[in-house]
Motif scaffolding. Structure first.
Motif, mmCIF file in Angstrom:
data_model
loop_
_atom_site.group_PDB
_atom_site.id
_atom_site.type_symbol
_atom_site.label_atom_id
_atom_site.label_comp_id
_atom_site.label_asym_id
_atom_site.label_seq_id
_atom_site.Cartn_x
_atom_site.Cartn_y
_atom_site.Cartn_z
ATOM 1 N N HIS A 140 37.405 24.266 -1.849
ATOM 2 C CA HIS A 140 36.242 25.133 -1.775
ATOM 3 C C HIS A 140 36.309 26.145 -0.647
ATOM 4 C CE1 HIS A 140 34.291 22.873 -4.869
ATOM 5 N NE2 HIS A 140 34.507 21.759 -4.213
ATOM 6 N N LYS A 141 36.964 25.816 0.480
ATOM 7 C CA LYS A 141 36.890 26.695 1.637
ATOM 8 C C LYS A 141 38.223 27.012 2.296
ATOM 9 C CE LYS A 141 32.254 25.222 2.698
ATOM 10 N NZ LYS A 141 31.364 24.562 3.616
ATOM 11 N N SER A 142 39.249 26.245 2.082
ATOM 12 C CA SER A 142 40.479 26.431 2.837
ATOM 13 C C SER A 142 41.353 27.532 2.265
ATOM 14 C CB SER A 142 41.277 25.126 2.863
ATOM 15 O OG SER A 142 40.550 24.129 3.520
ATOM 16 N N ILE A 143 41.881 28.353 3.157
ATOM 17 C CA ILE A 143 42.822 29.401 2.788
ATOM 18 C C ILE A 143 44.004 29.270 3.753
ATOM 19 C CG2 ILE A 143 43.202 31.885 2.670
ATOM 20 C CD1 ILE A 143 40.274 32.191 1.917
ATOM 21 N N TYR A 144 45.212 29.340 3.235
ATOM 22 C CA TYR A 144 46.397 29.125 4.034
ATOM 23 C C TYR A 144 47.271 30.362 4.049
ATOM 24 C CZ TYR A 144 44.824 24.375 3.716
ATOM 25 O OH TYR A 144 44.057 23.247 3.796
ATOM 26 N N VAL A 145 47.911 30.630 5.187
ATOM 27 C CA VAL A 145 48.740 31.817 5.364
ATOM 28 C C VAL A 145 50.110 31.594 4.723
ATOM 29 C CG1 VAL A 145 49.808 33.325 7.077
ATOM 30 C CG2 VAL A 145 47.525 32.405 7.476
ATOM 31 N N PHE A 146 50.615 32.617 4.032
ATOM 32 C CA PHE A 146 51.948 32.572 3.431
ATOM 33 C C PHE A 146 52.563 33.968 3.509
ATOM 34 C CE2 PHE A 146 54.920 32.383 -0.250
ATOM 35 C CZ PHE A 146 55.741 31.412 0.266
ATOM 36 N N GLY A 147 52.943 34.368 4.691
ATOM 37 C CA GLY A 147 53.450 35.713 4.946
ATOM 38 C C GLY A 147 52.613 36.306 6.067
ATOM 39 N N ASN A 148 52.970 37.498 6.512
ATOM 40 C CA ASN A 148 52.247 38.119 7.627
ATOM 41 C C ASN A 148 50.778 38.331 7.321
ATOM 42 O OD1 ASN A 148 54.465 38.140 9.280
ATOM 43 N ND2 ASN A 148 55.111 40.177 8.649
ATOM 44 N N ASN A 149 50.475 38.893 6.181
ATOM 45 C CA ASN A 149 49.096 39.191 5.813
ATOM 46 C C ASN A 149 48.755 38.667 4.424
ATOM 47 O OD1 ASN A 149 48.380 40.756 8.196
ATOM 48 N ND2 ASN A 149 49.874 42.248 7.428
ATOM 49 N N VAL A 150 49.473 37.659 3.975
ATOM 50 C CA VAL A 150 49.268 37.104 2.639
ATOM 51 C C VAL A 150 48.771 35.666 2.779
ATOM 52 C CG1 VAL A 150 50.387 36.488 0.464
ATOM 53 C CG2 VAL A 150 51.021 38.607 1.617
ATOM 54 N N THR A 151 47.740 35.334 2.021
ATOM 55 C CA THR A 151 47.187 33.984 2.054
ATOM 56 C C THR A 151 47.161 33.394 0.657
ATOM 57 O OG1 THR A 151 44.935 34.833 1.834
ATOM 58 C CG2 THR A 151 45.740 34.466 4.075
ATOM 59 N N GLU A 166 46.792 38.919 -6.423
ATOM 60 C CA GLU A 166 45.793 39.985 -6.345
ATOM 61 C C GLU A 166 46.392 41.288 -5.848
ATOM 62 O OE1 GLU A 166 42.334 38.470 -4.287
ATOM 63 O OE2 GLU A 166 42.300 36.685 -5.552
ATOM 64 N N ASP A 167 45.687 42.395 -6.115
ATOM 65 C CA ASP A 167 46.093 43.709 -5.620
ATOM 66 C C ASP A 167 46.289 43.653 -4.116
ATOM 67 O OD1 ASP A 167 46.101 45.030 -8.064
ATOM 68 O OD2 ASP A 167 43.976 45.533 -7.940
ATOM 69 N N GLY A 168 47.300 44.335 -3.638
ATOM 70 C CA GLY A 168 47.609 44.344 -2.213
ATOM 71 C C GLY A 168 48.891 43.598 -1.910
ATOM 72 N N VAL A 169 49.201 42.578 -2.709
ATOM 73 C CA VAL A 169 50.445 41.831 -2.547
ATOM 74 C C VAL A 169 51.555 42.662 -3.190
ATOM 75 C CG1 VAL A 169 51.677 39.689 -3.067
ATOM 76 C CG2 VAL A 169 49.224 39.624 -2.541
ATOM 77 N N SER A 198 46.531 36.334 -2.149
ATOM 78 C CA SER A 198 45.850 37.585 -1.818
ATOM 79 C C SER A 198 46.311 38.099 -0.467
ATOM 80 C CB SER A 198 44.335 37.374 -1.821
ATOM 81 O OG SER A 198 43.979 36.418 -0.849
ATOM 82 N N GLY A 199 45.894 39.320 -0.140
ATOM 83 C CA GLY A 199 46.231 39.923 1.140
ATOM 84 C C GLY A 199 46.925 41.246 0.958
ATOM 85 N N GLU A 200 47.664 41.641 1.984
ATOM 86 C CA GLU A 200 48.369 42.922 1.996
ATOM 87 C C GLU A 200 49.824 42.700 2.359
ATOM 88 O OE1 GLU A 200 47.025 45.990 1.317
ATOM 89 O OE2 GLU A 200 45.123 45.001 0.841
ATOM 90 N N GLY A 201 50.740 43.256 1.593
ATOM 91 C CA GLY A 201 52.154 43.202 1.929
ATOM 92 C C GLY A 201 52.932 42.180 1.134
ATOM 93 N N GLU A 202 54.087 41.821 1.692
ATOM 94 C CA GLU A 202 55.038 40.959 1.001
ATOM 95 C C GLU A 202 54.698 39.478 1.156
ATOM 96 O OE1 GLU A 202 58.892 41.889 2.574
ATOM 97 O OE2 GLU A 202 58.968 43.819 1.535
ATOM 98 N N MET A 203 54.913 38.751 0.079
ATOM 99 C CA MET A 203 54.846 37.298 0.124
ATOM 100 C C MET A 203 56.138 36.827 0.799
ATOM 101 S SD MET A 203 54.705 34.684 -3.146
ATOM 102 C CE MET A 203 53.353 35.512 -3.935
ATOM 103 N N ARG A 204 56.062 35.818 1.610
ATOM 104 C CA ARG A 204 57.236 35.297 2.310
ATOM 105 C C ARG A 204 58.247 34.740 1.303
ATOM 106 N NH1 ARG A 204 55.544 30.720 5.779
ATOM 107 N NH2 ARG A 204 56.384 29.355 4.203
ATOM 108 N N ASN A 205 59.528 34.968 1.570
ATOM 109 C CA ASN A 205 60.599 34.381 0.762
ATOM 110 C C ASN A 205 60.859 32.963 1.234
ATOM 111 O OD1 ASN A 205 61.622 36.259 -1.178
ATOM 112 N ND2 ASN A 205 62.389 37.486 0.520
ATOM 113 N N GLY A 206 61.088 32.075 0.292
ATOM 114 C CA GLY A 206 61.508 30.733 0.641
ATOM 115 C C GLY A 206 63.017 30.655 0.569
ATOM 116 N N LEU A 207 63.594 29.802 1.391
ATOM 117 C CA LEU A 207 65.032 29.555 1.280
ATOM 118 C C LEU A 207 65.295 28.464 0.256
ATOM 119 C CD1 LEU A 207 66.044 29.719 5.034
ATOM 120 C CD2 LEU A 207 66.295 31.484 3.280
ATOM 121 N N TYR A 208 64.265 27.672 0.025
ATOM 122 C CA TYR A 208 64.288 26.628 -0.991
ATOM 123 C C TYR A 208 62.852 26.133 -1.125
ATOM 124 C CZ TYR A 208 65.915 22.842 -3.929
ATOM 125 O OH TYR A 208 66.105 22.011 -4.992
#
Length: 188
Positions: free
Chosen positions: A6-17, A59-62, A30-40
């Motif tokens: 219901h409330k938690s949002i987690y970061v996955f990239g500089n400005n992507v959650t 969402e728009d912005g990613v 959601s957010g702005e910019g690139e989603m982080r790449n995983g190595l695995y």
């Protein structure tokens, strides 16, 4: 890590959650910019919840989908990708065995290696004219894929790109394609 749907949002990239609603199985990015790449898969924070994910909404912005992002999400049946996404990283949707169709948005110029490999229910792919390269084994072992119309902008098809697509009956390769990798259509 416990996810409060219901409330938690987690970061996955500089400005992507990201946010996973466990009740509906919807993973929102959601957010702005690139989603982080995983190595695995160990780099993907929702990987331990992969069997619960039924829908992904980017969402728009990613602007990119990171490598390994949705690898092995076997119940993923629906993906929304906005036009602002320009690249899809390697193995991003590999092993998403419930995914039946995908539309690659107009802004994407490159489809990485193994992106849709082993998506065995994938029957329908729409690839818009901005795509210039399809990576190695990008659609490897997509057994139910029946036809592909490749975009006019396509310059290169990677090695084994459509290998083991045993239901593939029709492929239209544009005149401007200058490179087709080894075994690109092997066992079709």
């Amino acid at each position: 890590m416990t996810i409060n749907c219901h409330k938690s949002i987690y970061v996955f990239g500089n400005n992507v959650t990201w946010f996973l609603d466990l009740a509906t199985g919807v993973l929102s990015i959601s957010g702005e910019g690139e989603m982080r790449n995983g190595l695995y898969t160990s780099d993907i924070p929702w990987y331990s919840y992969r069997d619960l994910i039924k829908e992904v909404v980017i969402e728009d912005g990613v602007t990119s989908i990171g490598a390994w992002a949705f690898y092995g999400c076997t119940n993923l049946a629906s993906v929304t990708i906005p036009d602002g996404v320009t690249s899809i990283g390697g193995s991003a949707f590999a092993g998403c065995s419930s995914l039946t169709s995908i539309t690659i948005p107009d802004g994407v110029t490159s489809i990485g290696s193994y992106v849709f490999s082993n998506c065995q229910r994938l029957t329908d792919i729409v690839i818009h004219d901005s795509v210039m390269t399809i990576g190695d084994s990008a659609f490897y072992n997509c057994n139910n894929l029946t036809s592909v119309t490749l975009p006019k902008s396509l310059l290169r098809i990677g090695n084994s790109a459509f290998m083991n697509c045993c239901s593939l009956r029709s492929v239209v390769i544009p005149d401007g394609t200058v490179g087709i990798g080894t075994r690109a259509f092997d066992a079709c």
